[in-house]
Design a protein around this motif. Sequence first.
Motif, PDB file in Angstrom:
ATOM      1  N   GLY A 222       0.774  -1.279  -0.042  1.00 57.07           N
ATOM      2  CA  GLY A 222       0.031   0.129  -0.190  1.00 57.07           C
ATOM      3  C   GLY A 222       0.796   1.248   0.053  1.00 57.07           C
ATOM      4  N   GLN A 223       2.034   1.165   0.615  1.00 56.90           N
ATOM      5  CA  GLN A 223       2.792   2.335   0.619  1.00 56.90           C
ATOM      6  C   GLN A 223       3.779   2.627  -0.509  1.00 56.90           C
ATOM      7  OE1 GLN A 223       3.064   1.439   4.706  1.00 56.90           O
ATOM      8  NE2 GLN A 223       1.043   2.155   4.239  1.00 56.90           N
ATOM      9  N   THR A 224       4.431   1.371  -0.991  1.00 57.72           N
ATOM     10  CA  THR A 224       5.477   1.573  -2.090  1.00 57.72           C
ATOM     11  C   THR A 224       5.043   1.289  -3.381  1.00 57.72           C
ATOM     12  OG1 THR A 224       6.227  -0.804  -1.856  1.00 57.72           O
ATOM     13  CG2 THR A 224       7.379   0.795  -0.205  1.00 57.72           C
ATOM     14  N   ASN A 225       3.905   0.645  -3.233  1.00 53.69           N
ATOM     15  CA  ASN A 225       3.322   0.195  -4.886  1.00 53.69           C
ATOM     16  C   ASN A 225       3.901  -1.024  -5.328  1.00 53.69           C
ATOM     17  OD1 ASN A 225       1.193   0.178  -6.776  1.00 53.69           O
ATOM     18  ND2 ASN A 225       2.610   1.303  -8.159  1.00 53.69           N
ATOM     19  N   THR A 226       5.034  -1.675  -4.599  1.00 55.21           N
ATOM     20  CA  THR A 226       5.884  -2.726  -4.986  1.00 55.21           C
ATOM     21  C   THR A 226       4.621  -3.802  -5.371  1.00 55.21           C
ATOM     22  OG1 THR A 226       7.453  -1.831  -3.765  1.00 55.21           O
ATOM     23  CG2 THR A 226       7.632  -4.236  -4.678  1.00 55.21           C
ATOM     24  N   ARG A 227       4.659  -4.721  -6.122  1.00 55.06           N
ATOM     25  CA  ARG A 227       3.781  -5.766  -6.413  1.00 55.06           C
ATOM     26  C   ARG A 227       4.480  -7.105  -6.312  1.00 55.06           C
ATOM     27  NH1 ARG A 227      -0.709  -2.768  -9.916  1.00 55.06           N
ATOM     28  NH2 ARG A 227      -0.418  -1.021  -8.633  1.00 55.06           N
ATOM     29  N   TYR A 228       4.017  -7.980  -5.975  1.00 56.74           N
ATOM     30  CA  TYR A 228       4.393  -9.435  -5.436  1.00 56.74           C
ATOM     31  C   TYR A 228       3.402 -10.435  -5.867  1.00 56.74           C
ATOM     32  CZ  TYR A 228       7.059  -6.968  -2.100  1.00 56.74           C
ATOM     33  OH  TYR A 228       7.972  -5.937  -1.078  1.00 56.74           O
ATOM     34  N   TYR A 229       3.998 -11.710  -6.277  1.00 57.70           N
ATOM     35  CA  TYR A 229       3.095 -12.798  -6.732  1.00 57.70           C
ATOM     36  C   TYR A 229       3.024 -13.592  -5.302  1.00 57.70           C
ATOM     37  CZ  TYR A 229       3.711 -12.614 -11.836  1.00 57.70           C
ATOM     38  OH  TYR A 229       3.416 -12.104 -13.425  1.00 57.70           O
ATOM     39  N   ILE A 230       1.979 -13.954  -5.123  1.00 61.83           N
ATOM     40  CA  ILE A 230       1.485 -14.774  -4.030  1.00 61.83           C
ATOM     41  C   ILE A 230       2.147 -16.092  -4.361  1.00 61.83           C
ATOM     42  CG2 ILE A 230       0.060 -16.026  -2.416  1.00 61.83           C
ATOM     43  CD1 ILE A 230      -1.474 -13.365  -2.461  1.00 61.83           C
ATOM     44  N   ALA A 231       3.299 -16.776  -3.990  1.00 67.71           N
ATOM     45  CA  ALA A 231       3.821 -18.152  -4.349  1.00 67.71           C
ATOM     46  C   ALA A 231       3.227 -19.088  -3.565  1.00 67.71           C
ATOM     47  CB  ALA A 231       5.310 -17.719  -4.294  1.00 67.71           C
ATOM     48  N   GLU A 232       2.996 -18.835  -2.388  1.00 65.83           N
ATOM     49  CA  GLU A 232       2.686 -20.015  -1.517  1.00 65.83           C
ATOM     50  C   GLU A 232       1.573 -19.353  -0.325  1.00 65.83           C
ATOM     51  OE1 GLU A 232       5.890 -22.283   0.209  1.00 65.83           O
ATOM     52  OE2 GLU A 232       4.731 -23.982   0.803  1.00 65.83           O
ATOM     53  N   VAL A 233       0.676 -20.128   0.123  1.00 62.66           N
ATOM     54  CA  VAL A 233       0.051 -19.779   1.205  1.00 62.66           C
ATOM     55  C   VAL A 233       0.074 -21.064   2.259  1.00 62.66           C
ATOM     56  CG1 VAL A 233      -2.306 -19.199   1.989  1.00 62.66           C
ATOM     57  CG2 VAL A 233      -1.395 -18.582  -0.381  1.00 62.66           C
ATOM     58  N   LYS A 234       0.454 -20.930   3.536  1.00 58.61           N
ATOM     59  CA  LYS A 234       0.539 -22.082   4.622  1.00 58.61           C
ATOM     60  C   LYS A 234      -0.229 -21.509   5.803  1.00 58.61           C
ATOM     61  CE  LYS A 234       5.013 -22.438   4.387  1.00 58.61           C
ATOM     62  NZ  LYS A 234       6.512 -22.956   4.755  1.00 58.61           N
ATOM     63  N   THR A 235      -0.879 -22.382   6.332  1.00 59.28           N
ATOM     64  CA  THR A 235      -1.768 -22.128   7.715  1.00 59.28           C
ATOM     65  C   THR A 235      -0.631 -22.038   8.723  1.00 59.28           C
ATOM     66  OG1 THR A 235      -3.580 -23.507   6.682  1.00 59.28           O
ATOM     67  CG2 THR A 235      -3.548 -22.891   9.064  1.00 59.28           C
ATOM     68  N   LEU A 236      -1.013 -20.857   9.572  1.00 56.45           N
ATOM     69  CA  LEU A 236      -0.281 -20.714  10.892  1.00 56.45           C
ATOM     70  C   LEU A 236      -1.119 -20.965  11.957  1.00 56.45           C
ATOM     71  CD1 LEU A 236       1.793 -17.462  10.569  1.00 56.45           C
ATOM     72  CD2 LEU A 236       2.573 -19.685  10.478  1.00 56.45           C
ATOM     73  N   ALA A 237      -2.427 -20.628  12.075  1.00 54.54           N
ATOM     74  CA  ALA A 237      -3.290 -20.939  13.060  1.00 54.54           C
ATOM     75  C   ALA A 237      -4.540 -21.415  12.356  1.00 54.54           C
ATOM     76  CB  ALA A 237      -3.498 -19.709  13.935  1.00 54.54           C
ATOM     77  N   ARG A 238      -5.035 -22.530  12.678  1.00 51.79           N
ATOM     78  CA  ARG A 238      -6.229 -23.069  12.389  1.00 51.79           C
ATOM     79  C   ARG A 238      -7.258 -23.555  13.726  1.00 51.79           C
ATOM     80  NH1 ARG A 238      -5.494 -27.821   8.504  1.00 51.79           N
ATOM     81  NH2 ARG A 238      -5.464 -26.295   7.133  1.00 51.79           N
ATOM     82  N   HIS A 239      -8.548 -23.223  13.708  1.00 50.92           N
ATOM     83  CA  HIS A 239      -9.356 -23.734  14.795  1.00 50.92           C
ATOM     84  C   HIS A 239     -10.407 -24.652  14.166  1.00 50.92           C
ATOM     85  CE1 HIS A 239     -11.210 -24.066  18.728  1.00 50.92           C
ATOM     86  NE2 HIS A 239     -12.447 -23.580  18.214  1.00 50.92           N
ATOM     87  N   GLY A 241     -10.632 -26.986  12.070  1.00 52.38           N
ATOM     88  CA  GLY A 241     -10.507 -27.226  10.559  1.00 52.38           C
ATOM     89  C   GLY A 241     -10.627 -25.836   9.856  1.00 52.38           C
ATOM     90  N   ILE A 242     -10.987 -24.621  10.468  1.00 55.75           N
ATOM     91  CA  ILE A 242     -11.046 -23.439   9.956  1.00 55.75           C
ATOM     92  C   ILE A 242      -9.616 -22.647   9.912  1.00 55.75           C
ATOM     93  CG2 ILE A 242     -12.341 -21.248   9.543  1.00 55.75           C
ATOM     94  CD1 ILE A 242     -13.866 -24.000   9.088  1.00 55.75           C
ATOM     95  N   ASP A 243      -9.228 -22.316   8.726  1.00 58.84           N
ATOM     96  CA  ASP A 243      -7.928 -21.390   8.999  1.00 58.84           C
ATOM     97  C   ASP A 243      -8.313 -20.055   9.563  1.00 58.84           C
ATOM     98  OD1 ASP A 243      -6.576 -23.508   7.611  1.00 58.84           O
ATOM     99  OD2 ASP A 243      -6.245 -22.548   5.788  1.00 58.84           O
ATOM    100  N   LEU A 244      -7.260 -19.608  10.330  1.00 54.72           N
ATOM    101  CA  LEU A 244      -7.463 -18.277  10.852  1.00 54.72           C
ATOM    102  C   LEU A 244      -6.377 -17.158  10.524  1.00 54.72           C
ATOM    103  CD1 LEU A 244      -8.664 -19.151  14.500  1.00 54.72           C
ATOM    104  CD2 LEU A 244     -10.171 -18.451  12.846  1.00 54.72           C
ATOM    105  N   ILE A 245      -5.197 -17.696  10.720  1.00 55.96           N
ATOM    106  CA  ILE A 245      -3.938 -17.111  10.223  1.00 55.96           C
ATOM    107  C   ILE A 245      -3.256 -17.626   9.424  1.00 55.96           C
ATOM    108  CG2 ILE A 245      -1.964 -15.627  11.090  1.00 55.96           C
ATOM    109  CD1 ILE A 245      -3.556 -15.380  13.720  1.00 55.96           C
ATOM    110  N   VAL A 246      -2.590 -17.158   8.172  1.00 55.17           N
ATOM    111  CA  VAL A 246      -1.884 -17.673   7.249  1.00 55.17           C
ATOM    112  C   VAL A 246      -0.676 -16.907   6.967  1.00 55.17           C
ATOM    113  CG1 VAL A 246      -3.705 -18.852   5.797  1.00 55.17           C
ATOM    114  CG2 VAL A 246      -2.982 -16.351   5.273  1.00 55.17           C
ATOM    115  N   ASP A 247       0.352 -17.682   6.615  1.00 57.47           N
ATOM    116  CA  ASP A 247       1.730 -17.310   6.189  1.00 57.47           C
ATOM    117  C   ASP A 247       1.827 -17.333   4.581  1.00 57.47           C
ATOM    118  OD1 ASP A 247       4.095 -16.879   7.946  1.00 57.47           O
ATOM    119  OD2 ASP A 247       5.078 -17.965   6.366  1.00 57.47           O
TER     120      ASP A 247
END
Length: 271
Positions: A222-239, A241-247
């Motif tokens: 939001g500040q630098t306008n740098t753009r990134y491909y999301i390469a991978e999504v990993k679950t960090l916290a789940r309750h 069976g429902i993902d709450l926080i991801v990496d």
Amino acid sequence: MTPRIFRRISVDTHFSQLTTQRATIAWAMEPSFVEPGPWTFTLQRGFAPTEDKWEDIAIVVDQPWVYDNRPASNLVGTPVYYRIKLVDGNGVTYYSQVQVATAYWNRYDWSLAKEVIRKETLVQHNKAGVNGWVLKRRYFGERCPVCTNQVTGQIESSTCQTCYGTGIVGGYYPAYEYWVTMNASQGMRKLTADQGLISTVIETVRALAYPVAEANDIWVHGQTNTRYYIAEVKTLARHRGIDLIVDLRLNEVPNNHIIYEFPITCPPQPS
Ligand SMILES: [Zn+2]
């Protein structure tokens, strides 16, 4: 037998209701389904998988998600069923598999998940967080007439302003706000087919699991306008069976890439 045309359909009643009191239904199409567009999707709701009177809830065109903004009030304890009706550009109708939405959480589950989300939001907005935007990639819709071979579907230009290198007109759906907490950056050397060894910046960030960000979507700082491909999504916290926080693992996109031309319609907020 009709070939299966919906690769998956998923219903999120937990996370979306924790934050917005609505259910999110998302789906993906089989790549082999290539009937002409526009594809008009109608979300239908029923109280049995074999329902004969499905209620129409919402309609979207060429978009793979939809909201049920008034999920049935007796949702707790009662299974609710959803399916998607698709009408293609020729007027032919198809139906997805039926997906059940069960709300089996008790009061303890809800308050625990709410607390996890509240704390994470506090960290994001207080100090460590960076606001930004997710651009969800389009996988279907009108094939790009500018750069895509109409017979083979092969994309012939990666600098196309009509599809931003995706082969689908528009390229991405409009941006939605998405806060992340940055970890330390890592530089990495990566081998590419045409350029040999190049340096690339990899970021790992943590974020709430909703709204859903997926591999191949774009995250915009939001500040630098740098753009990134999301390469991978990993679950960090789940309750339960429902993902709450991801990496998320983010790969910086070189700043001459056409994706930098994609407009962010809502201006970033001051931090
Ligand atoms: Zn194009």
